[in-house]
Design a protein around this motif. Structure first.
Motif, PDB file in Angstrom:
ATOM      1  N   ARG A 133       0.289  -1.091  -0.183  1.00 24.31           N
ATOM      2  CA  ARG A 133      -0.161  -0.601   0.015  1.00 24.31           C
ATOM      3  C   ARG A 133       1.004   1.525   0.109  1.00 24.31           C
ATOM      4  N   ASP A 134       0.073   2.535  -0.705  1.00 22.53           N
ATOM      5  CA  ASP A 134       0.903   3.742  -0.423  1.00 22.53           C
ATOM      6  C   ASP A 134      -0.417   4.646  -0.314  1.00 22.53           C
ATOM      7  N   ILE A 135       0.036   5.810   0.055  1.00 24.07           N
ATOM      8  CA  ILE A 135      -1.269   6.719   0.499  1.00 24.07           C
ATOM      9  C   ILE A 135      -1.413   8.011  -0.807  1.00 24.07           C
ATOM     10  N   GLY A 136      -2.157   8.401  -1.663  1.00 25.40           N
ATOM     11  CA  GLY A 136      -2.086   9.200  -2.420  1.00 25.40           C
ATOM     12  C   GLY A 136      -3.682   9.126  -3.491  1.00 25.40           C
ATOM     13  N   ALA A 137      -3.556   9.551  -4.530  1.00 31.22           N
ATOM     14  CA  ALA A 137      -4.936   9.421  -5.319  1.00 31.22           C
ATOM     15  C   ALA A 137      -4.982   8.268  -6.367  1.00 31.22           C
ATOM     16  N   MET A 138      -5.790   8.040  -7.165  1.00 35.39           N
ATOM     17  CA  MET A 138      -5.713   7.267  -8.241  1.00 35.39           C
ATOM     18  C   MET A 138      -6.923   7.759  -9.080  1.00 35.39           C
ATOM     19  N   LEU A 139      -6.735   7.587 -10.328  1.00 32.85           N
ATOM     20  CA  LEU A 139      -8.056   7.665 -11.604  1.00 32.85           C
ATOM     21  C   LEU A 139      -7.525   7.101 -12.070  1.00 32.85           C
ATOM     22  N   SER A 140      -9.302   5.505 -12.580  1.00 30.02           N
ATOM     23  CA  SER A 140      -8.817   4.887 -13.338  1.00 30.02           C
ATOM     24  C   SER A 140     -10.092   4.600 -14.087  1.00 30.02           C
ATOM     25  N   TYR A 141      -9.318   3.789 -15.915  1.00 28.29           N
ATOM     26  CA  TYR A 141     -10.282   4.369 -16.807  1.00 28.29           C
ATOM     27  C   TYR A 141     -10.486   2.918 -17.095  1.00 28.29           C
ATOM     28  N   GLN A 142     -12.074   2.926 -17.373  1.00 33.91           N
ATOM     29  CA  GLN A 142     -12.189   1.332 -18.482  1.00 33.91           C
ATOM     30  C   GLN A 142     -13.065   1.964 -19.531  1.00 33.91           C
ATOM     31  N   PRO A 143     -12.429   2.307 -20.511  1.00 37.80           N
ATOM     32  CA  PRO A 143     -13.134   2.469 -21.869  1.00 37.80           C
ATOM     33  C   PRO A 143     -13.716   1.335 -22.243  1.00 37.80           C
ATOM     34  N   LEU A 144     -13.165   0.117 -22.329  1.00 38.85           N
ATOM     35  CA  LEU A 144     -13.696  -1.019 -22.915  1.00 38.85           C
ATOM     36  C   LEU A 144     -14.232  -2.298 -21.548  1.00 38.85           C
ATOM     37  N   LYS A 145     -14.696  -3.195 -22.010  1.00 36.12           N
ATOM     38  CA  LYS A 145     -14.933  -4.148 -20.631  1.00 36.12           C
ATOM     39  C   LYS A 145     -13.728  -4.809 -19.879  1.00 36.12           C
ATOM     40  N   PHE A 146     -12.382  -5.156 -21.491  1.00 39.24           N
ATOM     41  CA  PHE A 146     -11.747  -5.843 -21.392  1.00 39.24           C
ATOM     42  C   PHE A 146     -10.193  -5.085 -20.829  1.00 39.24           C
ATOM     43  N   LEU A 147     -10.649  -3.717 -20.576  1.00 46.36           N
ATOM     44  CA  LEU A 147      -8.899  -3.014 -20.514  1.00 46.36           C
ATOM     45  C   LEU A 147      -9.710  -1.935 -19.184  1.00 46.36           C
ATOM     46  N   THR A 148      -8.536  -2.285 -18.579  1.00 44.44           N
ATOM     47  CA  THR A 148      -8.486  -0.615 -17.439  1.00 44.44           C
ATOM     48  C   THR A 148      -6.840  -0.051 -17.547  1.00 44.44           C
TER      49      THR A 148
END
Lengths: 390, 390, 390
Positions: A133-148
């Motif tokens: 673990r670490d502390i911070g912020a994350m942006l996740s983007y899943q444009p397609l069902k199989f891709l993140t």
């Protein structure tokens, strides 16, 4: 199975889940350094321990979710996860995570220890990302069902620390997942990641490789300099479900890069010398080019509740020096020695919640020109683990 | 009321129970050693404390159960119980417990502090089994409704430790319970237990009794030797429910054996000298033959919500030396002094969850030939406790 | 919103609530002392931290209730609240609270951090009552709907301590609350409090003010003397709900008194020198007359989900010495310097559970005749916080 998610994204009020792992372990000799649940006490070659005692509390609604997880063992109680997630209900391909979460690097770091077949993560990942673990912020983007795609900014100092320097570290990863290929018999996943960070040098000197050993770089400007901590990695997972033989799984992951560490010394063991820091290191840094990987093979035993496991992993903290030169080449130390681990074992699913694992690890180091390391250390470990997941 | 069980064996999903004990205490003098909630601070003879703050989470199904308990007070938060239990639904006379659980020795160790009438366990049990728990595995067999046999293997180093040596300790007990004798008016229980373990000596010397004092045994072979830690005990509980006088309870327990300890010194108080170790002791061990017992009498006050309590307990860490010889006989120290405690008080059940207890303890030591111990120490303690159980 | 109450007094079985605050902070320089979430690490001027991670478990019935709250952050897990409340169902104007609870002094100490608009409590309150809590017992009396009187006896040593001396401290407060004045548009609250306690002096000397500096009082009788720790305070809160402009809130609180502290030194920073003690102070005490206050203004931005915040607070640890004399007047130190903080920011309620806060603090100290304090220290802090309440 991802640690960076609530128990489920279906909206629910507070839900408690968790798992408990208790185990007996027999080491080949007393007081060894070990990546199978931590070092053994000086005069002890076997022990009962609570390996992990997790309590996860989460809550999910349409727009936001929260995850709170603690770990309670004989070593104390600590916060493991504490993050808020925000998403737009109609655009759930985009998600913001803020707080304390698993570094989105590769496959095994983020994968829950409550679901993993093998008892522990590979030595290389325990070294470069201790406690995950670490502390911070994350942006996740899943444009397609199989891709993140994940992109995170973190302190770089891990789980138990307020940051010790002013530079933040960046982590990015791309993950592909195909869950139902070949008539639902085949599952395939693969991905690539990078880590771009730094460690602050507190002295006027640091060491860099001169091909075989290390040379010392000294300058008043080096005090406070941020030395590169850069990794890149790739991973692949294949699972095939046979009607006759049950599920077969193969997982592999590779990571390489530059790791700032220190030299091994009477008070710093070899494995600790290249471990990522949680506080400002007080002594001269050593920049090492490292390589590590693992191969994990799981075979369900003919549709029974048994699974056979074979794993192999390697961590070479310094891939510029030959093992036979360690201790001879300038400024090399036990912190440069390569370790390979061959593990094999069985799991038995007593019921959907209870799993019994027997696993043996052969830990091998090539001989080096250093006392205590002229031969393979007697540091194999056998683990018998009982796990309950709830 | 057993700590080695979930809140109930009826199948249930996650259930949270617990209890909170908060109390005011007045000691006879500042800075005393005390077994009534721990030593007083150097300049303090009274205090408010959170004595116990327990949160227990458990889950039970037909085949397995899990118990997870933490203790939260001003001293910190710690794991108290973490065990998995497995049983065959049709043969529930056999049960396996694995993890962190109460040592199955005698009656009071396993009995929950949330249900006990008296504020604390007897001095002898706090000394030989501090915090009650250890990590390991236990097999329980109940062939008859009134008979249970337990056999456990544990580290021997207690609650907060990975083991510090390679020897494991064995605990066994036999418990008889008759819940409805004499037309349901009488309840009777009794049992016997043994503890067979060892403590590793880290030096070349250890001390054994020569009748009155201790003699020193020195040999290079003594370094690393495992010295015997053996106890045996017996216990009995009788409860009689009178139509007129309410419930009368008498509980008694006895324990004797050999305890490896150290000598008292300026940095080690007498009570600590014979306490069981959680880490490898660094100095020479002293083998002592000890005896301890308690008698606890509870009388409901004529079917009211009041109960009158009288308790008496004794711990003699060294039953080979006369108290008057301590300080004179070779190598004796404050660690050999016998203590007796006479306690009396009242409890009032405000409602089924809330209990108020007022309890006074007269702690008596026979005079020894040692400074500070020539007379009875002024270490009596009065406790006013409020408890909530949920 | 009171911390000294369960989530609701409506009878309910176990209920879990809580909140998580995660934030990024940028300081004006590295390693500053800060009251905005704690000091920055020596070489760090920015950080991600988990500011608060609270889990509250409570249960309420007609006669009694229990509250249990823990705080889990990267700094560890600690007990925050643990108290039992008793009340007569028909006379619920009287309530007894026993255990670990918030000191009933003034307005901001007892007000929950999960509901407060501003990120932190004022410097003066963090100094005189660090972590807000203490252990003891409290009687609350509410004879009229708008009036509550609290009287508490506590250790005086705070959250994580068994008491270190034998004297207990007394806290009392009177609170008036009018929730629906002026056709329900106006809410008004005000109150007054006192704290009457002491701190034990461990040496033969202590210091008192001689008008500008301190004079030393030495006598064998001073060892063990209890020096006065007395505060009194007043507070007022006004809220007006406009149909056009949304809610406007003004809160102000004042506190003054005598605080035993120590001198600042190389190992004790100025802010720590006048902080209330959790353990027996080992060095000579300094008796200081202090003053502190805050003004907090919140304006909803025209009925949107935005709120504008402006806050100003002052803490003068020693109101007898002029700032320009500190370092010159006898025995003055950095522990005597006055600090003012001007803060301003915005909150955005993403949804009823999620709040985003951006807040900047200008921290100002008047120049003193001491190295490092000849000018205003560069210790401003900007905070970006995400909070989830559940």
């Amino acid at each position: 199975q991802s640690n960076n998610a609530p128990s489920s994204y279906d909206p629910h009020d507070i839900k408690i889940t968790g798992y408990l792992q208790t185990q007996f372990q027999q080491a080949q000799s007393s007081g060894i350094s070990s990546f199978s649940g931590g070092d053994f006490a000086e005069n002890s070659d076997n022990r009962f321990i609570i390996r992990r005692g997790r309590l996860k509390i989460d809550r999910v609604d349409k727009y936001s979710s929260i995850v709170f997880q603690i770990d309670a063992t004989q070593n104390g109680i600590n916060l493991m996860d504490a993050f808020i997630q925000l998403q737009q209900p109609d655009h759930n391909e985009l998600r913001l995570t803020a707080g304390l979460f698993n570094r989105p690097f590769g496959y095994s770091i983020v994968y829950s220890s409550g679901y993993r077949d093998f008892p522990e993560r590979a030595r290389v990942f325990q070294t470069i990302m201790p406690r995950e673990r670490d502390i911070g912020a994350m942006l996740s983007y899943q444009p397609l069902k199989f891709l993140t795609a994940d992109l995170a900014v973190v302190n770089g100092s891990g789980l138990y620390a307020r940051d010790y320097d002013s530079k933040k570290d960046i982590i990015g990863s791309l993950t592909f997942k195909f869950d139902s290929l070949a008539n639902r018999k085949l599952q395939l996943g693969f991905g690539a990641s990078f880590y771009k960070g730094s460690v602050r040098n507190d002295t006027e000197s640091f060491y860099t490789s001169d091909g075989s050993g290390f040379i010392k770089n000294t300058s008043p400007l080096n005090a406070g300099a941020n030395l590169k901590r850069n990794y890149f990695g790739g991973n692949i997972q294949i699972q095939y479900n046979s009607r006759h033989w049950g599920a077969t799984t193969l997982k592999a992951e590779f990571v390489s890069g530059t790791q700032p560490g220190v030299a091994a010394s009477p008070s710093i063991t070899g494995p600790v010398a290249s471990q990522s820091f949680t506080t400002q290191p007080a002594t001269d840094l050593y920049l090492r080019n490292f390589t590590g990987y693992y191969l994990l093979f799981t075979q369900q035993v003919a549709k029974t509740k048994f699974n056979a496991l074979v794993g192999y992993d390697v961590y070479d903290p310094n891939n510029k020096v030959k093992e036979s030169q360690i201790g001879v080449a300038a400024n090399t130390s036990a912190g440069d020695i390569k370790f390979s681990t061959l593990g094999y074992g069985l799991t038995y699913l007593v019921n959907p919640r209870v799993k019994l694992t027997a696993y043996n690890e052969r830990v091998i180091n090539a001989p080096a020109q250093l006392d205590n390391y002229r031969n393979d250390i007697r540091d194999d470990v056998f683990t018998l683990r009982l796990q309950y997941r709830w």
